[in-house]
Design a protein around this motif. Structure first.
Motif, short mmCIF file in Angstrom:
data_model
loop_
_atom_site.label_atom_id
_atom_site.label_comp_id
_atom_site.label_asym_id
_atom_site.label_seq_id
_atom_site.Cartn_x
_atom_site.Cartn_y
_atom_site.Cartn_z
N UNK A 174 133.24 -54.46 84.96
CA UNK A 174 132.96 -54.62 86.80
C UNK A 174 131.47 -54.20 86.46
N UNK A 175 130.97 -54.55 87.05
CA UNK A 175 129.22 -54.78 87.91
C UNK A 175 129.10 -54.09 89.57
N UNK A 176 128.02 -53.60 89.80
CA UNK A 176 127.43 -54.13 91.48
C UNK A 176 126.17 -53.97 91.04
N UNK A 177 126.04 -54.58 91.92
CA UNK A 177 124.67 -54.81 92.58
C UNK A 177 124.94 -53.52 93.96
N UNK A 178 123.47 -52.60 94.34
CA UNK A 178 123.79 -52.08 95.78
C UNK A 178 122.20 -51.64 95.71
#
Length: 394
Positions: A174-178
């Motif tokens: 899982x990866x996020x961009x914030x």
């Protein structure tokens, strides 16, 4: 004039290849993206088995690597040719091939190297088109993590939405961009998504099943708080960003070591706990950045149990799918890499240093010529680098 680009992607779940055909045209600082279609094709069973046998911690020979580089390259070539014919009306200008990640070499939180295989010469030979490939290595050479590279796409796509949107990809990892609304967006891997869930199902079924279909087994289980606490104690979660990980860490051997201390648990309870682990670690990081909305994509959005767990952990933070924003969930990464390859072709950096930790923005990838000589569109960096992205019809 629009450039027609084929984006090819296979993620850490190594189950197959996603392809998208996209028309891309820049006007001023805006990149207009028209997705003509997307398709997914599973790896042939023998090739997928060969990939699984080679992934860490399994030993592998130079012959194993060579066979995979060729076999995966040929599989990507076949999908690219099919995408051009079925989705592109028999025409395309460029192929962008991510390849298959086999190893992401991390020591002390720093990435020393990354290996994506799938020889692009096979794609160029099959389609006659130039191919942009090996997009991660230049960022790594510049001191970056080489991941998540989709961060720039997320920023261009979500910038301007109300509140603080966070992009989430639920693949093997899982990866996020914030922080897309700010000057220095961040992106990083939060931990496993499907990687440990799939490894548990393979173990429980003695290899006859590859994943928990519809999250059914996890739905029957109960979360074991002791196992969850041990999983959450892994030092990766406390490490500051930028950071990245993969199946070289969160793999079957990792799961076996942890599971050994909880042998009394049934398989369904382990799966329920692993689903809770992904939901907790993702939600913790989304809240860290003050998320008002999480826009999710990737194979994990098709797991109802994981989706339910994530929604519960996020509470009043909105959880939506990329498809709710005009981009098919399974197509997002293939579209994103088509955009990254377009940026390389146009002479614009495609990395985001605030996300990967690189010393600066870099042009990404290597270019393999097609049937004719390379004709890049003008001098390097010509034109205006886009600062926003508009999906046609979204």
């Amino acid at each position: 004039m629009a450039l027609r680009v084929v984006g090819l992607m296979s993620g850490t779940s190594h189950d197959g290849i996603d392809a998208a055909v996209v028309d891309l045209e820049a006007h001023g600082d805006t990149l207009y993206v028209t997705v003509l279609g997307h398709l997914s094709e599973a790896y042939p069973p023998d090739l997928r088995a060969a990939i699984a046998r080679t992934l860490p911690p399994a030993p592998a020979t130079a012959l194993d690597w060579c066979r995979l580089d060729t076999g995966i390259g040929q599989a990507f070539a076949a999908v690219a040719r099919r995408a051009v014919e079925e989705l592109g009306g028999g025409r395309a200008d460029l192929v962008v091939s991510h390849g298959q990640t086999l190893f992401h070499w991390v020591e002390g939180g720093a990435v020393r190297g990354t290996l994506q295989v799938g020889q692009p010469a096979w794609v160029a030979e099959a389609t006659g088109l130039p191919v942009v490939s090996d997009l991660r290595s230049r960022d790594v050479a510049a001191g970056g993590q080489g991941a998540p590279l989709v961060a720039l796409f997320d920023v261009l796509w979500l910038r301007g939405r109300p509140g603080r949107p966070v992009a989430l990809n639920l693949g093997g990892i899982a990866n996020i961009t914030a922080g897309v609304e700010g000057t220095f967006p961040v992106a990083y891997d939060t931990g496993p998504a499907n990687a440990l869930l799939d490894a548990a199902v393979v173990h429980l079924s003695a290899g006859t099943e590859a994943f928990d279909a519809d999250g059914a087994r996890a739905a029957r289980g109960r979360v074991d708080e002791a196992l969850l606490a041990e999983l959450l104690a892994d030092p990766y979660y406390a490490r500051p960003a930028p950071k990245s990980t993969g199946k070289e860490w969160f793999n079957a051997a990792y799961l076996e070591r942890v599971w050994r201390g909880h042998a009394h648990l049934g398989g369904d309870d382990v799966l329920a706990t692993l689903s809770a682990l992904t939901a907790r670690t993702v939600a913790d990081e989304a809240r860290r950045h003050g998320a008002t909305e999480v826009v999710a994509s990737g194979g994990g959005v098709r797991n109802p149990t994981l989706w339910r767990d994530l929604a519960r952990e996020l509470g009043d933070v909105g959880l939506t799918r990329a498809s709710d924003r005009g981009l098919a969930d399974q197509a997002k990464e293939a579209v994103a890499f088509a955009v990254l390859g377009w940026l390389t072709w146009a002479g614009h950096p495609a990395s985001l240093p605030s996300a990967t930790g690189a010393r600066g923005p870099r042009l990404l990838g290597s270019i393999t010529p097609g049937d004719g000589p390379l004709r890049l569109p003008g001098s390097p960096g010509s034109g205006t680098a886009p600062t926003r992205l508009v999906l046609a019809g979204a």
